[in-house]
Design a protein around this motif. Structure first.
Motif, PDB file in Angstrom:
ATOM      1  N   LEU A  47     -16.831  40.949 -14.047  1.00 20.44           N
ATOM      2  CA  LEU A  47     -15.674  41.160 -14.932  1.00 20.44           C
ATOM      3  C   LEU A  47     -14.369  40.917 -14.187  1.00 20.44           C
ATOM      4  N   ALA A  48     -14.303  41.418 -12.948  1.00 20.46           N
ATOM      5  CA  ALA A  48     -13.069  41.257 -12.167  1.00 20.46           C
ATOM      6  C   ALA A  48     -12.819  39.789 -11.845  1.00 20.46           C
ATOM      7  N   GLY A  49     -13.885  39.089 -11.485  1.00 20.61           N
ATOM      8  CA  GLY A  49     -13.729  37.665 -11.184  1.00 20.61           C
ATOM      9  C   GLY A  49     -13.292  36.882 -12.404  1.00 20.61           C
ATOM     10  N   ALA A  50     -13.864  37.217 -13.554  1.00 19.48           N
ATOM     11  CA  ALA A  50     -13.484  36.538 -14.799  1.00 19.48           C
ATOM     12  C   ALA A  50     -12.037  36.843 -15.170  1.00 19.48           C
ATOM     13  N   ALA A  51     -11.624  38.071 -14.890  1.00 22.19           N
ATOM     14  CA  ALA A  51     -10.245  38.470 -15.224  1.00 22.19           C
ATOM     15  C   ALA A  51      -9.237  37.645 -14.446  1.00 22.19           C
ATOM     16  N   VAL A  52      -9.594  37.232 -13.246  1.00 22.64           N
ATOM     17  CA  VAL A  52      -8.658  36.433 -12.444  1.00 22.64           C
ATOM     18  C   VAL A  52      -8.418  35.086 -13.120  1.00 22.64           C
ATOM     19  N   LEU A  53      -9.484  34.485 -13.648  1.00 23.77           N
ATOM     20  CA  LEU A  53      -9.289  33.196 -14.329  1.00 23.77           C
ATOM     21  C   LEU A  53      -8.424  33.385 -15.566  1.00 23.77           C
ATOM     22  N   ALA A  54      -8.720  34.426 -16.320  1.00 26.50           N
ATOM     23  CA  ALA A  54      -7.904  34.675 -17.520  1.00 26.50           C
ATOM     24  C   ALA A  54      -6.442  34.881 -17.132  1.00 26.50           C
ATOM     25  N   GLY A  62      -5.636  24.650   0.876  1.00 24.71           N
ATOM     26  CA  GLY A  62      -4.532  24.186   0.036  1.00 24.71           C
ATOM     27  C   GLY A  62      -4.521  24.866  -1.320  1.00 24.71           C
ATOM     28  N   ALA A  63      -5.562  25.613  -1.615  1.00 18.14           N
ATOM     29  CA  ALA A  63      -5.634  26.264  -2.940  1.00 18.14           C
ATOM     30  C   ALA A  63      -4.543  27.311  -3.098  1.00 18.14           C
ATOM     31  N   ARG A  64      -4.098  27.479  -4.340  1.00 16.30           N
ATOM     32  CA  ARG A  64      -3.051  28.477  -4.605  1.00 16.30           C
ATOM     33  C   ARG A  64      -3.632  29.890  -4.570  1.00 16.30           C
ATOM     34  N   LEU A  65      -4.860  29.992  -5.020  1.00 20.27           N
ATOM     35  CA  LEU A  65      -5.521  31.297  -4.971  1.00 20.27           C
ATOM     36  C   LEU A  65      -7.011  31.059  -4.728  1.00 20.27           C
ATOM     37  N   VAL A  66      -7.512  31.665  -3.662  1.00 21.28           N
ATOM     38  CA  VAL A  66      -8.952  31.642  -3.373  1.00 21.28           C
ATOM     39  C   VAL A  66      -9.495  33.032  -3.692  1.00 21.28           C
ATOM     40  N   VAL A 121      -3.807  19.835  -6.008  1.00 22.00           N
ATOM     41  CA  VAL A 121      -3.570  21.259  -6.281  1.00 22.00           C
ATOM     42  C   VAL A 121      -4.819  21.870  -6.928  1.00 22.00           C
ATOM     43  N   ILE A 122      -5.322  22.905  -6.279  1.00 23.28           N
ATOM     44  CA  ILE A 122      -6.386  23.717  -6.886  1.00 23.28           C
ATOM     45  C   ILE A 122      -5.763  25.069  -7.193  1.00 23.28           C
ATOM     46  N   ASP A 123      -5.652  25.373  -8.454  1.00 29.92           N
ATOM     47  CA  ASP A 123      -4.973  26.622  -8.832  1.00 29.92           C
ATOM     48  C   ASP A 123      -5.814  27.850  -8.483  1.00 29.92           C
ATOM     49  N   LEU A 124      -7.112  27.727  -8.673  1.00 27.34           N
ATOM     50  CA  LEU A 124      -7.993  28.877  -8.435  1.00 27.34           C
ATOM     51  C   LEU A 124      -9.332  28.359  -7.920  1.00 27.34           C
ATOM     52  N   LEU A 125      -9.713  28.827  -6.736  1.00 31.28           N
ATOM     53  CA  LEU A 125     -10.981  28.396  -6.145  1.00 31.28           C
ATOM     54  C   LEU A 125     -11.856  29.622  -5.895  1.00 31.28           C
ATOM     55  N   TYR A 126     -12.999  29.647  -6.534  1.00 26.98           N
ATOM     56  CA  TYR A 126     -13.962  30.722  -6.289  1.00 26.98           C
ATOM     57  C   TYR A 126     -14.865  30.302  -5.129  1.00 26.98           C
ATOM     58  N   LEU A 127     -15.151  31.269  -4.256  1.00 23.83           N
ATOM     59  CA  LEU A 127     -16.069  31.039  -3.144  1.00 23.83           C
ATOM     60  C   LEU A 127     -17.016  32.218  -3.027  1.00 23.83           C
ATOM     61  N   ALA A 185       0.034  30.563 -16.333  1.00 22.39           N
ATOM     62  CA  ALA A 185       0.444  29.151 -16.267  1.00 22.39           C
ATOM     63  C   ALA A 185       1.258  28.784 -17.506  1.00 22.39           C
ATOM     64  N   ALA A 186       2.084  27.773 -17.373  1.00 19.42           N
ATOM     65  CA  ALA A 186       2.841  27.285 -18.537  1.00 19.42           C
ATOM     66  C   ALA A 186       1.850  26.707 -19.546  1.00 19.42           C
ATOM     67  N   PRO A 187       2.114  26.888 -20.842  1.00 20.79           N
ATOM     68  CA  PRO A 187       1.141  26.459 -21.866  1.00 20.79           C
ATOM     69  C   PRO A 187       0.753  24.984 -21.756  1.00 20.79           C
ATOM     70  N   SER A 188       1.635  24.175 -21.171  1.00 22.83           N
ATOM     71  CA  SER A 188       1.310  22.744 -21.085  1.00 22.83           C
ATOM     72  C   SER A 188       0.613  22.393 -19.771  1.00 22.83           C
ATOM     73  N   ASP A 189       0.531  23.364 -18.855  1.00 19.05           N
ATOM     74  CA  ASP A 189      -0.045  23.069 -17.534  1.00 19.05           C
ATOM     75  C   ASP A 189      -1.559  22.875 -17.612  1.00 19.05           C
ATOM     76  N   GLU A 190      -2.023  21.897 -16.851  1.00 20.55           N
ATOM     77  CA  GLU A 190      -3.461  21.773 -16.639  1.00 20.55           C
ATOM     78  C   GLU A 190      -3.805  22.713 -15.476  1.00 20.55           C
ATOM     79  N   ILE A 191      -4.896  23.418 -15.562  1.00 18.94           N
ATOM     80  CA  ILE A 191      -5.304  24.342 -14.501  1.00 18.94           C
ATOM     81  C   ILE A 191      -6.559  23.792 -13.825  1.00 18.94           C
ATOM     82  N   VAL A 192      -6.504  23.676 -12.518  1.00 17.29           N
ATOM     83  CA  VAL A 192      -7.653  23.159 -11.766  1.00 17.29           C
ATOM     84  C   VAL A 192      -8.385  24.342 -11.141  1.00 17.29           C
ATOM     85  N   VAL A 193      -9.656  24.464 -11.491  1.00 17.88           N
ATOM     86  CA  VAL A 193     -10.464  25.603 -11.039  1.00 17.88           C
ATOM     87  C   VAL A 193     -11.671  25.080 -10.270  1.00 17.88           C
TER      88      VAL A 193
END
Ligand code: 6PG
Length: 275
Positions: A34-41, A214-218, A161-167, A47-55
């Protein structure tokens, strides 16, 4: 979950110097999902509504429960019922690493994500960039270099740009397919390289430390008592990344959030938690 949402939304990546590290302990693997999913949400909501998000998606077994939470029909991915679904057409999916097997192989990280997340949500195939393990290490690396070259958003260092990278993290301290004592851990130029897990005699394709950092959030997802000692060493003992490759993850301008369950956190000093 609100705390995580708050953290992600308010902590802008630092402009210079080492990024921020936070360690959050949750009760168990279900809470971790749940916590990991919450980060993506939260990342999407920030993000700005027009932004593409790279995950970037993680492989292994731990993330599966999180992918299933994200795929659950009536939630925003944070297990919040009747929230609007995530805007998957705005999300571009990468993978942190892949085994050198085909996409339908039981060992494929892509197959796991496809079954748990991508197919249930009907994520358009053109939003998903799997690593082609079936090509073998050399050609698979070249192919993914080409995929990354096609990503339009670049940071100040010219990195995609990687906005969010799960490891995830293995009990030997590896992450992605950066295994102890292998050249991949010391790769400082390439964005993708070949990995090798000697214990399993398994060839891999993996993001390199340069691309990862280089990711914005790992976000690390770590669960289970078997990870407790190595997690303590990675988070509390300085030392070479060669021995414990997860140590190499120190985002240059971004942040790293360690989401760990109580069992994995059982050997951490109180001062390590938080941040
Ligand atoms: C892989 C993963 C690997 C994984 C860790 C943790 O391809 O195996 O990328 O880095 O995240 O081994 O795996 P578990 O989540 O199964 O413990």
């Amino acid at each position: 979950m609100n705390q995580i949402r708050e953290e992600v939304c308010t902590r802008a990546p630092r402009q210079s110097g080492e990024g921020h590290r936070a360690v959050r302990v949750v009760a168990d693997s279900a809470e971790l999902a749940l916590a990991g999913a919450a980060v993506l949400a939260a990342t999407i909501h920030a993000a700005a509504p027009s932004d593409e998000i790279v995950v970037g998606l993680a492989g292994g077994s731990t993330p599966r429960a999180m992918y299933e939470v994200l795929a659950s029909p009536a939630s925003d991915g944070a297990g919040v019922p009747s929230a609007p679904p995530l805007p998957w057409p705005r999300i571009r999916i990468l993978f942190g690493d892949e085994r050198c097997v085909g996409p339908d192989h039981l060992d494929s990280n892509y197959r796991m994500a496809r079954e748990a997340l991508l197919d249930p949500l009907g994520v358009p195939p053109d939003r998903v960039h799997r690593m082609k393990g079936e090509l073998g290490p050399a050609d698979g690396v070249r192919d993914y270099d080409h995929v990354l070259a096609g990503l339009c958003r670049r940071d100040l260092d010219g990195l995609p740009v990687i906005d969010l990278l799960y490891l995830g993290m293995g009990d030997d301290g590896h992450t992605a397919s950066l295994f102890p004592g292998t050249p991949a851990v010391r790769e400082t130029v390439r964005l993708v390289t070949a990995g090798y897990n000697a214990r399993l005699d398994s060839h891999r394709i993996t993001m390199t430390p340069r691309l990862i950092n280089g990711a914005r959030l790992v976000v690390f997802l770590v669960a289970g008592a078997s990870k407790a000692d190595v997690l303590r060493r990675v988070l509390e003992e300085p030392g070479p990344a060669d021995d414990l490759p997860s140590r190499v993850v120190r985002p240059t301008h971004g942040s790293v959030l360690w989401l760990v369950d109580r069992a994995a956190a059982s050997r951490l000093a109180p001062s390590t938690i938080g941040g």
